[in-house]
Design a protein around this motif. Structure first.
Motif: not given
Length: 132
Positions: A5, A81-82, A84-88, A126
């Motif tokens: 990352d 958002s990373r 392992g866990l994308r945040v949109y 994102e």
């Protein structure tokens, strides 16, 4: 050595240099890192930045900004958002940071935008990070 990352690595480097009251910090360059640092400069969170060329990918030298009492302008950076866990967030649910005092940076179809710019363009995307 590969980074899983690089954006989180860049934000952590800036956060640590801020706490250590360093004037500059060097981070690996990429198109997304360049866009994020450019947004931070336009919003007044950093003084300036410069792309340093080398035989590989290059690096960005970020000049941090401090107030009159030598306190850093950036009091917080948080990766949202990373890998392992994308945040949109869709266009109706774009987050506000500290009721508008902070800044959310989003990756949208129109490019890397702040939360207020995304609302103006009526796009979601994102959620990369929060800055306050």
């Amino acid at each position: 050595m590969s980074l899983t990352d690089p954006i989180a690595n860049m934000l952590t480097s800036i956060r640590n240099a801020n706490r250590g009251k360093k004037e500059t910090v060097d981070v690996p360059a990429s198109k997304m890192a360049l866009a994020i640092v450019d947004l931070l400069k336009k919003q007044g969170y950093i003084e300036n930045f410069r792309k340093m060329e080398d035989k590989k990918q290059g690096s960005l030298r970020v000049y941090l900004k401090f107030d009159e009492e030598a306190n850093p302008v950036i009091s917080g950076l948080k990766r949202i958002s990373r890998p392992g866990l994308r945040v949109y967030a869709d266009r109706e649910n774009i987050p506000r940071v500290l009721n508008g005092l902070g800044l959310a940076i989003l990756s949208t179809s129109k490019g890397i935008l702040t939360d207020s710019q995304a609302r103006q363009h009526n796009v979601g995307g994102e959620v990369i990070c929060y800055v306050w």
